[in-house]
Write a protein that holds these residues in place. Structure first.
Motif, PDB file in Angstrom:
ATOM      1  N   PRO A  55       0.861  -1.170  -0.001  1.00 42.04           N
ATOM      2  CA  PRO A  55       0.003  -0.022  -0.041  1.00 42.04           C
ATOM      3  C   PRO A  55       0.904   1.125   0.150  1.00 42.04           C
ATOM      4  O   PRO A  55       2.202   1.247   0.497  1.00 42.04           O
ATOM      5  CB  PRO A  55      -0.658  -0.224   1.201  1.00 42.04           C
ATOM      6  CG  PRO A  55       0.068  -0.885   2.204  1.00 42.04           C
ATOM      7  CD  PRO A  55       0.923  -1.973   1.098  1.00 42.04           C
ATOM      8  N   GLY A  56       0.361   2.358  -0.497  1.00 43.32           N
ATOM      9  CA  GLY A  56       0.996   3.650  -0.480  1.00 43.32           C
ATOM     10  C   GLY A  56      -0.076   4.715  -0.043  1.00 43.32           C
ATOM     11  O   GLY A  56      -1.080   4.572  -0.244  1.00 43.32           O
ATOM     12  N   GLU A  72      -4.352   2.507  -9.471  1.00 50.40           N
ATOM     13  CA  GLU A  72      -3.399   2.383 -10.567  1.00 50.40           C
ATOM     14  C   GLU A  72      -1.967   1.810  -9.778  1.00 50.40           C
ATOM     15  O   GLU A  72      -1.688   2.205  -8.981  1.00 50.40           O
ATOM     16  CB  GLU A  72      -3.185   3.597 -11.160  1.00 50.40           C
ATOM     17  CG  GLU A  72      -4.273   4.219 -12.078  1.00 50.40           C
ATOM     18  CD  GLU A  72      -4.726   3.449 -13.115  1.00 50.40           C
ATOM     19  OE1 GLU A  72      -3.789   2.912 -13.799  1.00 50.40           O
ATOM     20  OE2 GLU A  72      -5.948   3.373 -13.480  1.00 50.40           O
ATOM     21  N   PRO A  73      -1.570   0.942 -10.590  1.00 53.62           N
ATOM     22  CA  PRO A  73      -0.184   0.486 -10.096  1.00 53.62           C
ATOM     23  C   PRO A  73       0.967   1.756 -10.377  1.00 53.62           C
ATOM     24  O   PRO A  73       0.969   2.177 -11.354  1.00 53.62           O
ATOM     25  CB  PRO A  73       0.076  -0.780 -10.903  1.00 53.62           C
ATOM     26  CG  PRO A  73      -0.559  -0.676 -12.130  1.00 53.62           C
ATOM     27  CD  PRO A  73      -1.646   0.287 -11.778  1.00 53.62           C
ATOM     28  N   THR A  74       2.014   1.544  -9.047  1.00 57.02           N
ATOM     29  CA  THR A  74       3.091   2.273  -9.460  1.00 57.02           C
ATOM     30  C   THR A  74       4.194   1.496  -8.901  1.00 57.02           C
ATOM     31  O   THR A  74       4.332   0.390  -8.472  1.00 57.02           O
ATOM     32  CB  THR A  74       2.958   3.629  -8.565  1.00 57.02           C
ATOM     33  OG1 THR A  74       2.918   3.283  -7.015  1.00 57.02           O
ATOM     34  CG2 THR A  74       1.690   4.566  -9.007  1.00 57.02           C
ATOM     35  N   SER A  75       5.423   2.060  -8.970  1.00 57.48           N
ATOM     36  CA  SER A  75       6.579   1.356  -8.429  1.00 57.48           C
ATOM     37  C   SER A  75       7.316   2.278  -7.593  1.00 57.48           C
ATOM     38  O   SER A  75       7.288   3.522  -7.898  1.00 57.48           O
ATOM     39  CB  SER A  75       7.499   0.957  -9.615  1.00 57.48           C
ATOM     40  OG  SER A  75       8.787   0.710  -9.197  1.00 57.48           O
TER      41      SER A  75
END
Length: 99
Positions: A55-56, A72-75
């Motif tokens: 999680p962020g 949305e996926p992030t890195s």
């Protein structure tokens, strides 16, 4: 500290982790402790969803509304170029930008 220095309302705070939970961790006493990655297979040190999904949490008054869900996926590799762009700076010339 942000409140003390009157920076709370103009500071982006991003809290995240580097990987998923350990699926099997052994303490120095030999006790086995397992983490939990919910519905995702795998864990820390694996390439399965449980090892890479984390999680962020964002707090950025005036830019991100409270209780906003972004799926949305992030890195974590996105953090550096994003902060550089938000600061109005340029990426170092010895880095490659993938667009």
């Amino acid at each position: 500290m942000l409140d003390q220095w009157h920076l709370s309302e103009k500071t982006l705070v991003y809290f995240t982790s580097d990987q998923g939970a350990h699926i099997e961790e052994i303490s120095i006493n030999g006790e086995v402790h397992g983490g939990y990655n919910g519905i995702y297979k795998g864990g820390k040190s694996t390439n399965w969803e449980g090892g890479i999904r984390v999680p962020g949490l964002f707090r950025w008054p005036g830019a991100v509304k409270p209780n906003t869900l972004i799926d949305e996926p992030t890195s974590n590799m996105d953090i550096f170029p994003t902060v550089i762009k938000l600061a109005g700076a340029s990426l170092p010339k010895d880095r490659y930008e993938i667009s």
